[in-house]
Design an enzyme around this catalytic site. Structure first.
Site, mmCIF file in Angstrom:
data_model
loop_
_atom_site.group_PDB
_atom_site.id
_atom_site.type_symbol
_atom_site.label_atom_id
_atom_site.label_comp_id
_atom_site.label_asym_id
_atom_site.label_seq_id
_atom_site.Cartn_x
_atom_site.Cartn_y
_atom_site.Cartn_z
ATOM 1 N N GLU A 167 0.787 -1.243 0.000
ATOM 2 C CA GLU A 167 0.000 0.000 0.000
ATOM 3 C C GLU A 167 0.817 1.291 0.000
ATOM 4 O OE1 GLU A 167 -2.926 -0.313 3.127
ATOM 5 O OE2 GLU A 167 -4.081 -1.777 1.985
ATOM 6 N N GLU A 357 -5.656 -8.644 0.389
ATOM 7 C CA GLU A 357 -6.357 -8.302 1.639
ATOM 8 C C GLU A 357 -7.810 -8.009 1.326
ATOM 9 O OE1 GLU A 357 -4.720 -5.150 4.088
ATOM 10 O OE2 GLU A 357 -2.674 -5.868 3.723
HETATM 11 C C1 FCB Z 1 -4.623 -2.272 5.311
HETATM 12 C C2 FCB Z 1 -3.277 -2.706 5.845
HETATM 13 C C3 FCB Z 1 -3.336 -3.805 6.869
HETATM 14 C C4 FCB Z 1 -4.514 -3.653 7.797
HETATM 15 C C5 FCB Z 1 -5.779 -3.439 7.011
HETATM 16 C C6 FCB Z 1 -7.013 -3.324 7.863
HETATM 17 O O1 FCB Z 1 -4.544 -0.956 4.913
HETATM 18 O O2 FCB Z 1 -2.468 -3.153 4.788
HETATM 19 O O3 FCB Z 1 -2.112 -3.821 7.549
HETATM 20 O O4 FCB Z 1 -4.282 -2.672 8.709
HETATM 21 O O5 FCB Z 1 -5.664 -2.301 6.217
#
Ligand code: FCB
Length: 462
Positions: A167, A357
């Site tokens: 990110e 994610e």
């Molecule tokens: C993302 C992050 C991860 C976690 C999620 C909820 O932005 O990569 O580490 O905090 O959000």
């Protein structure tokens, strides 16, 4: 495919964690200080004064946490290497004990038939490098390339999937513009510089990986948010397109060989002057080639014009009444994940996609029966998998799904209150309980197919 809601053969069913959020053991075995250790000590920086000092004690409990992966029937695990464990000063001598730790973890994963997807940078920059300017300094991208290459040398015989950077937008904006994440800066020029150096670091790492001529494949895990205008008004449409440039295209375009998008370049230049951090040849390095797109997806952004709003005169519109939200108020919009995945293929071609994610905060804890009945997370998971499935049906090469997160953990500036895990963690006792959502996910992973959520069997303690 194995039937109507089946997933492709070889699909990776995983869960994600990151080192600082779960490991704890911040002083163990020669680990150096990270910017998050330092940031957590800043008064008011983290809710409740929480820190990652102990977290889920995953550094010590990793073996039994791998048993949880087994209980969840997962065939993949995404975790990050803590740079300060491997190079306590960021760039100096390697720390053998740190390397040995991940060696054991990787070997054990493989012995259990679990594919590791390894993130090199999930925000825990060695403080020693921050003291030399952090990601604002171009030299840190070189340090990253050396660190990455050392990891390829140590683990590349066993690890095939590498996420270079997690990110870059969040690191830039939360860490360097809004001051909400480490290192807590508030400066747009710093944010843009940092984001460029992160992409450069990715490109240099990919070059190092290619030079080894192995089978390793690499990509960035981007925080991607589909954008929609709040109305048909041209100013709102402009806000939506601008926001897409700010959060998505600024990263996807250069990594995929298109260079930085011109509209966004102009916006930044109007605010901070020439983008002279971008030097000749940089865009070629950044485009050195990614083997996959890592998608971190949580929600979308509905944008509207807001003259005077920082930094570009637009803002995220309030969530419409009736839209379901998680316990942190994020809109639950699974259909926009399908839109996003289709768009990635339309704009960037047939490149593999991993959902690196996806998850939600629901604070459900154990009930009187000792189980965690988090039906809302089960529904969230089901709807997002269905959304991914629609994109796969339409031909998008989605190769795996990693739920955020395996465990409840340290949620950065929000501390421990928000719970994202498939597995509940009672922090004082470090006891784990697989939540109902985890049990549902286990059935899906075992079947390699979406099964209806249905009533969950009684949970047992892990
Ligand atoms: C993302 C992050 C991860 C976690 C999620 C909820 O932005 O990569 O580490 O905090 O959000």
């Amino acid at each position: 495919m194995s039937g109507g809601l089946g997933f492709p053969e070889g699909f990776l069913w995983g869960a994600s964690t990151s080192a600082y959020q779960v490991e704890g053991a911040v002083d163990a075995d020669g680990r150096g200080e990270s910017i998050w250790d330092r940031f957590c000590r800043r008064p008011g920086a983290v809710e409740g004064g929480d820190t990652g000092e102990t977290a889920c004690d995953h550094y010590r409990r990793w073996r039994s946490d791998l048993d949880l992966l087994g209980e969840l029937n997962l065939n993949a695990y995404r975790f990050s290497l803590a740079w300060p464990r491997l190079f306590p000063d960021g760039d100096g001598p390697a720390n053998r004990a740190g390397f040995d730790h991940y060696d054991r973890l990787i070997d054990e994963l493989l012995a259990r038939g679990v594919t590791p997807l390894v993130t090199l940078y999930h925000w825990d920059l060695p403080q020693a490098l921050q003291d030399r300017g952090g990601w604002r300094s171009r030299a840190v991208a070189d340090c990253f390339a050396r660190y990455a290459d050392a990891c390829f040398a140590a683990y590349g015989d066993r690890v095939r999937h590498w996420v270079t950077i997690n990110e870059p937008w969040i690191v830039g904006v939360l860490g360097h513009l809004l001051g909400l994440h480490a290192p807590g800066e508030k400066d747009l020029r710093a944010a843009v510089t940092v984001m460029h150096h992160l992409l450069l670091a990715h490109g240099r790492a990919v070059q190092a990986l290619r030079a080894r001529r192995g089978e390793g494949r690499a990509g960035v895990a981007f925080s991607l948010f589909p954008n929609y205008p709040a109305s048909d008004a041209p100013a709102d449409r402009e806000a939506s397109w601008g926001s897409d440039g700010y959060v998505n295209r600024w990263f996807l375009d250069p990594v995929h060989g298109r260079g930085y998008p011109a509209d966004m370049r102009r916006r930044y230049e109007r605010r901070i002057g020439p983008l002279d951090m971008v030097r000749g040849g940089d865009t070629d390095i950044i485009a050195a080639g990614s083997d996959f797109i890592g998608v971190n997806f949580y929600t979308s952004r509905v944008m509207r014009a807001a003259p005077g709003a920082e930094p570009f005169g637009w803002e995220v519109a309030p969530t419409e009444t009736g839209t379901p939200v998680t316990d942190t108020g994020w809109a639950i919009v699974p259909q926009t994940l399908t839109d996003l995945l289709l768009r990635l293929r339309a704009d960037y071609g047939d490149i593999d996609v991993y959902i690196t994610e996806n998850g939600a905060v629901y604070s459900d804890g154990p009930g009187a029966d000792g189980a965690v009945h988090d039906e809302r997370r089960t529904r969230f998971l089901h709807e997002h998998l269905a959304a991914a499935h629609r994109a796969i049906d339409a031909g998008v090469p989605v190769r795996g799904y990693f739920h955020w997160s395996l465990l409840d953990n340290f949620e950065w500036a929000m501390g421990y209150a928000p719970r994202f895990g498939l597995v509940h963690v009672d922090y004082p006792s470090q006891r784990r309980i697989v939540k109902d959502s985890g049990r549902h996910y286990a059935r899906v992973a075992a079947a390699n197919a979406l099964t209806p959520p249905g009533p969950a069997p009684r949970s047992r303690d892990a």
